[in-house]
Design an enzyme around this catalytic site. Sequence first.
Site, PDB file in Angstrom:
ATOM      1  N   GLU A 120      37.016 -33.164  -8.789  1.00 34.31           N
ATOM      2  CA  GLU A 120      36.299 -32.547  -7.682  1.00 34.31           C
ATOM      3  C   GLU A 120      37.033 -32.840  -6.383  1.00 34.31           C
ATOM      4  OE1 GLU A 120      31.840 -32.144  -5.695  1.00 34.31           O
ATOM      5  OE2 GLU A 120      32.172 -33.618  -7.269  1.00 34.31           O
ATOM      6  N   ASN A 140      29.268 -30.736  -6.342  1.00 32.84           N
ATOM      7  CA  ASN A 140      28.637 -30.212  -5.138  1.00 32.84           C
ATOM      8  C   ASN A 140      29.596 -29.392  -4.298  1.00 32.84           C
ATOM      9  OD1 ASN A 140      26.395 -31.619  -5.983  1.00 32.84           O
ATOM     10  ND2 ASN A 140      26.594 -33.248  -4.478  1.00 32.84           N
ATOM     11  N   ASN A 160      26.490 -25.334 -10.131  1.00 36.20           N
ATOM     12  CA  ASN A 160      26.394 -26.786 -10.291  1.00 36.20           C
ATOM     13  C   ASN A 160      25.079 -27.309  -9.726  1.00 36.20           C
ATOM     14  OD1 ASN A 160      27.647 -29.646 -10.530  1.00 36.20           O
ATOM     15  ND2 ASN A 160      27.031 -29.530  -8.377  1.00 36.20           N
ATOM     16  N   GLU A 161      24.332 -28.025 -10.548  1.00 32.02           N
ATOM     17  CA  GLU A 161      23.137 -28.770 -10.108  1.00 32.02           C
ATOM     18  C   GLU A 161      22.244 -27.948  -9.176  1.00 32.02           C
ATOM     19  OE1 GLU A 161      24.342 -32.534  -8.483  1.00 32.02           O
ATOM     20  OE2 GLU A 161      25.051 -33.287 -10.410  1.00 32.02           O
ATOM     21  N   TYR A 180      23.822 -40.197 -14.076  1.00 37.77           N
ATOM     22  CA  TYR A 180      24.530 -41.336 -13.494  1.00 37.77           C
ATOM     23  C   TYR A 180      23.624 -42.548 -13.608  1.00 37.77           C
ATOM     24  CZ  TYR A 180      27.873 -38.040 -11.502  1.00 37.77           C
ATOM     25  OH  TYR A 180      28.834 -37.070 -11.340  1.00 37.77           O
ATOM     26  N   GLU A 219      28.733 -34.054 -16.451  1.00 33.25           N
ATOM     27  CA  GLU A 219      28.909 -35.149 -15.501  1.00 33.25           C
ATOM     28  C   GLU A 219      28.138 -36.347 -16.037  1.00 33.25           C
ATOM     29  OE1 GLU A 219      28.338 -34.725 -11.254  1.00 33.25           O
ATOM     30  OE2 GLU A 219      28.886 -32.591 -11.345  1.00 33.25           O
ATOM     31  N   GLN A 251      34.747 -39.334 -12.315  1.00 32.84           N
ATOM     32  CA  GLN A 251      35.780 -38.315 -12.240  1.00 32.84           C
ATOM     33  C   GLN A 251      37.113 -38.875 -12.726  1.00 32.84           C
ATOM     34  OE1 GLN A 251      35.834 -36.443  -8.355  1.00 32.84           O
ATOM     35  NE2 GLN A 251      33.615 -36.256  -8.327  1.00 32.84           N
TER      36      GLN A 251
END
Length: 525
Positions: A53, A98, A198-199, A271, A321, A365
């Site tokens: 990212e 993001n 994404n999200e 996470y 992720e 990442q």
Amino acid sequence: MRGSLKYSKSLLLVVIFTAFTFIALQAQQARIKIDLDRTIGEVDKNIYGNFIEHLGRCVYEGIYDPGNPLSDSTGCRKDVVEALKELNPTIVRYPGGNFVSNYNWLDGVGPKSERPPRMELAWGTIESNQFGTNEFVEYAKTIGTEPYIAVNLGTGTIEEARRWVEYCNVESGPYFAELRKKHGYPEPHGIKYWGLGNEMDGTWQMGHMSAEVYAAKAREAAKLMVRTSPDIKLIAAGSANYREGADPDRWNQTVLEELKDVIDYIALHIYVGNPDNDYYNYISTPLILEQRTRIAKGMIDRVMQTANRGNRPPIYIAWDEYNVCYRGVEGLEEVYNLEDALVIAGFLNAFVRNADVIKMANLAQLVNVIAAVVTNEKGLFKQTIFYPLQLFANNMRGTALDVFVDCEKYDTEKFYSSHDKMPSQFKDVPYLDVSATYENEEVMICVVNKNKDEAIEAEIISQNRPFSGSFQVYEVNGPDLKSENNFTKSEVRTIEKNPLKTKGNRFAYSFPPHSFTMLKGKISR
């Protein structure tokens, strides 16, 4: 009489000592049973993926650092390339995250001198756009990985997404295919995997929307993208929001119901962390992932009953992720320790144990930012989490086995992990966390001993065919749970131990405290 009493007391002491010895031995006994007929599914190589990212020093000063003496003619760090080849990520997601929800892919193609700098609103920086689609594709080729691109369904339009597919995948003819050729890439990139945003359930996301609005937009984007390149695989944005007031299950149900005929994967994110410094709560966090996997699998099974997918396989889960992230350091450049590495090993075990439905996973990442590899201007070091990832990616292939494990257990307290505002609590958690695969007469057994103080002796049993020859033994461990690596020391790494000779259908092995061990050997025909 006095002699008789003395004898009775001695006998009683012997009995008590024997009883305690028996209990102690029983407490340390464990069994791991391997049965080649009890299978879960084929392990997809894409569960060993990663993520790039435009965030912090992941791209710039990480993989791409023009002018650095360690970089090649394209600006990419040669030492990073070599480390990533060792890590062997099988698929890499790009460019976010993001970041992608305010990204226009056209800003990152063409002559670099003509690329406009833009305000980057996800992370509050200026994006130079010196690294974009074509640089990413070339980098993926260099490290030997499959490229996976996520499109902007936040501030972006469905036509922008379609044009990106055309630019990458159409050989010639239409404008954006010809533009790619003009930019120096006569052959199409052939990007197979495409993420639909994404999200989008997160209020932090630019272009955040309801599940119904997202599903409608994703459906129309998918329509255009597939008509442009019919063989692509599409990944929908499942829930990443487990914060207070969120309803992640409703989001996933809605997305799956509305897109059941369209998508190939639903993406989930997690996470975790150890903010309360409670080891046993923290080491259990991969169970949260397995819990959420089972819920999503049930939803998939339900919508597949009425889906119209032709001969396509069912929807799979992509944990695209996942990582440890909680320390709040600048640039998200966390320094990982041994307990973090054991948690990552636990995640990888969970992916293998759910190989029937988890077909992709991407550690977030790749470099510097919550990453397995950290650089400075003079070199790099491999974080503790590098080593379990490397062992899994280079060895754990084939068929996942449904392993029987019998060992001591523990209970967690009620706890909150990292970004979650929903509590977790687990009872009867085995100290030994195990996965196994079988391919070409070779069995791989991965074991995390979660017990922080005691070794656990386990009898490893093959239920149907005897073991053959020696087993290779690889161990990831360190002096203590907080052991770290940095530019001057490597306290946690993989140690290859003496081969373990086996004969018959069982052997014993003692798994050290706070360790990850991989056993690799043959089973006779």
